[in-house]
Design a protein around this motif. Structure first.
Motif, PDB file in Angstrom:
ATOM      1  N   ARG A   1     -90.485 -14.211  41.623  1.00 57.22           N
ATOM      2  CA  ARG A   1     -91.311 -13.208  40.951  1.00 57.22           C
ATOM      3  C   ARG A   1     -92.643 -13.786  40.459  1.00 57.22           C
ATOM      4  N   VAL A   2     -92.576 -14.969  39.843  1.00 57.79           N
ATOM      5  CA  VAL A   2     -93.784 -15.605  39.284  1.00 57.79           C
ATOM      6  C   VAL A   2     -93.893 -17.013  39.886  1.00 57.79           C
TER       7      VAL A   2
ATOM      8  N   VAL B   1     -94.666 -20.556  40.467  1.00 61.21           N
ATOM      9  CA  VAL B   1     -95.255 -21.580  39.594  1.00 61.21           C
ATOM     10  C   VAL B   1     -95.031 -22.946  40.222  1.00 61.21           C
TER      11      VAL B   1
ATOM     12  N   ALA C   1     -96.998 -14.835  49.131  1.00 57.66           N
ATOM     13  CA  ALA C   1     -97.172 -14.784  47.672  1.00 57.66           C
ATOM     14  C   ALA C   1     -98.373 -15.617  47.244  1.00 57.66           C
ATOM     15  N   SER C   2     -98.854 -15.337  46.045  1.00 55.79           N
ATOM     16  CA  SER C   2     -99.976 -16.096  45.513  1.00 55.79           C
ATOM     17  C   SER C   2     -99.480 -16.953  44.347  1.00 55.79           C
ATOM     18  N   LEU C   3    -100.055 -18.123  44.226  1.00 58.08           N
ATOM     19  CA  LEU C   3     -99.639 -19.029  43.151  1.00 58.08           C
ATOM     20  C   LEU C   3    -100.139 -18.481  41.808  1.00 58.08           C
ATOM     21  N   ARG C   4     -99.213 -18.278  40.858  1.00 59.51           N
ATOM     22  CA  ARG C   4     -99.609 -17.699  39.569  1.00 59.51           C
ATOM     23  C   ARG C   4    -100.006 -18.752  38.549  1.00 59.51           C
ATOM     24  N   ALA C   5     -99.348 -19.916  38.620  1.00 59.53           N
ATOM     25  CA  ALA C   5     -99.665 -20.937  37.616  1.00 59.53           C
ATOM     26  C   ALA C   5     -99.329 -22.326  38.132  1.00 59.53           C
TER      27      ALA C   5
ATOM     28  N   TRP D   1    -106.514 -21.511  44.909  1.00 59.25           N
ATOM     29  CA  TRP D   1    -105.869 -20.357  44.248  1.00 59.25           C
ATOM     30  C   TRP D   1    -106.645 -20.023  42.978  1.00 59.25           C
TER      31      TRP D   1
ATOM     32  N   ASP E   1    -107.032 -17.525  41.174  1.00 52.87           N
ATOM     33  CA  ASP E   1    -106.422 -16.690  40.124  1.00 52.87           C
ATOM     34  C   ASP E   1    -105.311 -17.416  39.366  1.00 52.87           C
ATOM     35  N   ALA E   2    -104.961 -18.622  39.793  1.00 54.48           N
ATOM     36  CA  ALA E   2    -103.865 -19.336  39.124  1.00 54.48           C
ATOM     37  C   ALA E   2    -104.289 -19.816  37.742  1.00 54.48           C
ATOM     38  N   VAL E   3    -103.335 -19.765  36.819  1.00 48.31           N
ATOM     39  CA  VAL E   3    -103.534 -20.299  35.466  1.00 48.31           C
ATOM     40  C   VAL E   3    -103.104 -21.766  35.493  1.00 48.31           C
TER      41      VAL E   3
END
Ligand SMILES: [Zn+2]
Length: 270
Positions: free
Chosen positions: A33-34, A36, A58-62, A83, A85-87
């Protein structure tokens, strides 16, 4: 005790072997889902390709970092470029973080971080580095351990660069109290019996204390003289690390008031 199912963690090698990192670093991707990634490697193109391949659509979220040593955050800039948008998040170590080229969101001890399909608890474990974090999945009791533990060896405490043996021993005891069943380290293979390794580490450090106190009692008062006595026949390439280790022990013994420093000399207090 809650024995949940295994957490889905993919080991992605950072492709950075060197004399400093050994075979190189493990980074860990929690897909789901997230998505990381834990630790950024050094920016090697094969590592970035492996992360992209594992993410699929999927895109890397963090990207969360265990600590600011270069083999863990050196790749942050390249990750941020790929990436955007990644935090990026870690426990702050301001003088180091300023040079890594990305903006870090602060993580505090006890923070609960959604990762993959799980939630990781961040645990501040200073000693090897002041900002060191490990990440614990409570359901599976899996701990992502950074440089806290390494199978088949000990961890360097860089006493002149933010390391603290006293903090490190407290961090080991804290992790022991969490009773992890498995530790995924940044170097080397999975650790399937972490309690046993931690007990061995604690015993090893106690033994080093004794050896260093014996060296002091025998009149060795400088770090160099203690290194020569405690590490007889040491390869000269390892002298720097041995000196950091001895200094880490001396600083701990000083905090415990068992030794004191007089000018350049270290002497026992009784
Ligand atoms: Zn490190």
């Amino acid at each position: 005790m809650n024995e949940g199912g295994p957490v889905n963690v993919l080991r992605l090698h950072a492709n950075n072997p060197s004399s400093y990192t050994g075979a190189g670093n493990n980074t860990y991707l929690l897909p789901g889902r997230v998505p990381v990634l834990i630790d950024a490697g050094t920016g090697d193109a094969r590592h970035l390709a492996a992360v992209a391949g594992a993410l699929g659509e999927a895109s890397l979220r963090a990207v969360i970092a265990t600590h600011a040593h270069p083999d863990h955050v050196g790749g942050a800039r390249a990750m941020a470029a790929r990436w955007p948008d990644a935090v990026f998040a870690k426990k702050p170590w301001p003088e180091r973080d300023a040079t890594s080229g990305v903006e870090w969101t602060p993580i505090a001890d006890g923070d609960r971080i959604p990762a993959g399909d799980s939630v990781l608890v961040a645990i501040h474990t200073p000693g090897h580095a002041p900002d060191h974090l490990v990440f614990f999945d409570e359901d599976s009791r899996t701990l992502i351990g950074g440089d806290l533990l390494v199978a088949g060896g000990t961890v360097v405490i860089p006493a002149s660069h933010g390391g603290s043996l006293r903090d490190y021993l407290a961090s080991l005891r804290r992790v022991l109290s969490l009773a992890p069943t498995r530790v995924l380290p940044a170097h080397g293979p999975d650790i399937e019996d972490p309690a046993r390794l931690i007990h061995a580490y604690l015993a090893h450090r106690e033994q080093r204390d004794v050896q260093i106190l014996e060296a002091l009692a025998a009149g060795r008062s400088s770090v160099e003289a203690i290194v020569r006595r405690v590490y007889e026949g040491l390869d000269s390439a390892l002298e720097g690390a041995a000196a950091e280790t001895v200094l880490a022990h001396l600083q701990k013994l000083e905090q415990e008031r068992r030794v004191r420093r007089v000018g350049e000399a270290w002497i026992p207090t009784d």
